[in-house]
Design an enzyme around this catalytic site. Structure first.
Site, PDB file in Angstrom:
ATOM      1  N   HIS A  98       0.869  -1.180   0.000  1.00  0.00           N
ATOM      2  CA  HIS A  98       0.000   0.000   0.000  1.00  0.00           C
ATOM      3  C   HIS A  98       0.906   1.230   0.000  1.00  0.00           C
ATOM      4  O   HIS A  98       1.943   1.250   0.666  1.00  0.00           O
ATOM      5  CB  HIS A  98      -0.915  -0.004   1.227  1.00  0.00           C
ATOM      6  CG  HIS A  98      -2.013  -1.022   1.138  1.00  0.00           C
ATOM      7  ND1 HIS A  98      -3.303  -0.775   1.540  1.00  0.00           N
ATOM      8  CD2 HIS A  98      -1.997  -2.297   0.673  1.00  0.00           C
ATOM      9  CE1 HIS A  98      -4.046  -1.849   1.325  1.00  0.00           C
ATOM     10  NE2 HIS A  98      -3.273  -2.794   0.814  1.00  0.00           N
ATOM     11  N   GLU A 100       1.169   4.265   1.260  1.00  0.00           N
ATOM     12  CA  GLU A 100       1.705   4.939   2.445  1.00  0.00           C
ATOM     13  C   GLU A 100       2.720   4.075   3.186  1.00  0.00           C
ATOM     14  O   GLU A 100       3.629   4.583   3.843  1.00  0.00           O
ATOM     15  CB  GLU A 100       0.589   5.409   3.379  1.00  0.00           C
ATOM     16  CG  GLU A 100      -0.475   4.393   3.754  1.00  0.00           C
ATOM     17  CD  GLU A 100      -1.645   4.359   2.763  1.00  0.00           C
ATOM     18  OE1 GLU A 100      -1.410   3.958   1.605  1.00  0.00           O
ATOM     19  OE2 GLU A 100      -2.778   4.673   3.164  1.00  0.00           O
ATOM     20  N   CYS A 136      -6.645   2.844   4.256  1.00  0.00           N
ATOM     21  CA  CYS A 136      -7.585   1.733   4.395  1.00  0.00           C
ATOM     22  C   CYS A 136      -7.754   1.369   5.863  1.00  0.00           C
ATOM     23  O   CYS A 136      -6.914   1.655   6.698  1.00  0.00           O
ATOM     24  CB  CYS A 136      -7.128   0.526   3.573  1.00  0.00           C
ATOM     25  SG  CYS A 136      -5.597  -0.228   4.137  1.00  0.00           S
ATOM     26  N   CYS A 203      -3.733   0.245   6.896  1.00  0.00           N
ATOM     27  CA  CYS A 203      -2.908   1.462   6.900  1.00  0.00           C
ATOM     28  C   CYS A 203      -3.327   2.414   8.021  1.00  0.00           C
ATOM     29  O   CYS A 203      -2.489   3.059   8.634  1.00  0.00           O
ATOM     30  CB  CYS A 203      -2.992   2.158   5.544  1.00  0.00           C
ATOM     31  SG  CYS A 203      -2.201   1.205   4.233  1.00  0.00           S
TER      32      CYS A 203
HETATM   33 ZN   LIG Z   1      -3.893   0.722   2.862  1.00  0.00          ZN
END
Ligand SMILES: [Zn+2]
Length: 373
Positions: A98, A100, A136, A203
């Site tokens: 992901h 980030e 997320c 995240c």
């Molecule tokens: Zn994420």
């Protein structure tokens, strides 16, 4: 433009606690434009353009809040994480692609390249993260929250329990998250290899953890004081009040943290205009770049390996520098970071005591490789 990141020894001390919760819109827009321009410069009109900009994240470094001297130091994109079958017992895969999360790993490369032993980041150097969509997990789930019933009963009726602020984990090779239900804090290697679902924390949860433990991770904490995000700017699908709650309000039971650690509250902002890119369908590709790299590296997020398979990713665990001390495994070196581990235990306990779930770690076997000198 390069700010000349300098580590100055100033003795033990803590960063100040920031009570402000929002960031000036102009500054947030500037962070976004810097990240977007860097992305365009790196990707240009290549075929990657459409494959890779979903889940874009970047980290901008400033001196104070002067955007004229701002520099993008890390950039990444991606929306997927590894399939359990591809986990490497040599740490040779990138488990979570992901944007980030890989942007933080790219920042680690930047910090390592400017490292001097036992020094701290010079005051006034600030790091700002831009994320194209809400992280997320809990931050992306808008009210009303997911409802479920548990087994408790009050006056003959089932008690409705909300998964409010609950820890969530990512879906293997897909998008979306589920509440963490595991009781055990550690997954087993053989379990995952036999097809048990691999748990990778969302995240939202990882960013909330960075607000306690810092971005630098356990290994780098041997050398530098915690490095916290000064601000987080989210491009779209965001509600800053909600984001603030998910990132900040899980820290109530933390207690007093070891010296130099604190409850960081990054300034939060969304963009002032709707100028953000169209969301494309999810791709398995993830890119990463650190200031100084000539070009981006492309990873297949499902396998955690470089798309060209020529070598392990520059973000994977063994890329971390070793030490001249007695040889240690990667896991042992992380455990030896005493203050970091204490802060981490407090964080995990605080979540559990608040009924928010158990922080689940990857199988320990993936950290058994030796660190090279
Ligand atoms: Zn994420």
């Amino acid at each position: 433009m390069f700010l000349g990141l300098v580590f100055l020894y100033e003795g033990p001390g803590c960063f100040r606690c920031l009570g402000i919760s929002t960031l000036c819109g102009d500054f947030a827009d500037a962070v976004f434009h810097l990240v977007r321009e860097k992305y365009s410069e790196l990707i240009g009109c290549s075929a990657l353009m459409h494959a890779c900009h979903k889940g874009l994240a970047g980290i901008v470094m400033t001196r104070g809040l002067d955007v004229r001297q701002a520099e993008v130091v890390a950039l990444a994109s991606g929306t997927k994480c590894i399939n359990g079958e591809y986990l490497s017992d040599q740490g040779l895969t990138v488990n979570d692609c992901h944007g980030e999360i890989t942007a933080r790993r790219a920042l680690l490369r930047f910090l390592y390249s400017h490292l001097e032993l036992h020094l701290r980041l010079r005051d006034n150097i600030l790091f700002h993260m831009y994320i194209s969509t809400s992280p997320c997990g809990d931050a992306r789930i808008n009210s009303p929250y997911e409802l479920t019933t548990d087994f408790s009963v009050h006056r003959g009726r089932p008690v409705v329990k909300k998964f409010h602020s609950h820890l969530r984990s990512k879906i293997e090779s897909g998008e979306g998250t589920l509440p963490v239900r595991c009781r055990s804090a550690v997954q087993t290697w053989d379990g995952v290899m036999q097809g048990e679902r691999l748990v990778t924390m969302s995240c939202t949860d990882k960013i909330a953890r960075w607000n306690v433990l810092g971005l630098q991770g356990a290994l780098l904490s041997h050398f530098v004081e915690p490095v916290y995000l000064y601000s987080v700017t989210v491009g779209s699908v965001t509600h800053t009040g909600h984001l603030s709650r998910t990132l900040n309000q899980r820290m109530e039971r933390l207690g007093s943290l070891p010296a130099c650690y604190h409850r960081n509250r990054p300034l939060l902002s969304s963009l002032s205009s709707s100028e953000c890119w169209q969301q494309l369908k999810a791709s398995c590709l993830s890119i990463n770049w650190t200031a100084g790299d000539e070009q981006v590296e492309v990873i297949n997020a499902s396998t955690g390996k470089r798309r060209d398979c020529r070598a392990p990713s520059r973000l994977c665990k063994p890329s971390a520098p070793g030490s001249n001390a007695d040889p240690l495994t990667y896991g042992e070196a992380k455990q030896a970071a005493a203050s970091y581990q204490t802060a981490k235990q407090q964080w995990v306990r605080a979540l559990r005591d608040a009924g928010l779930g158990t922080w689940v770690q990857k199988p320990v076997e993936q950290e058994h490789f030796m660190l090279t000198v």
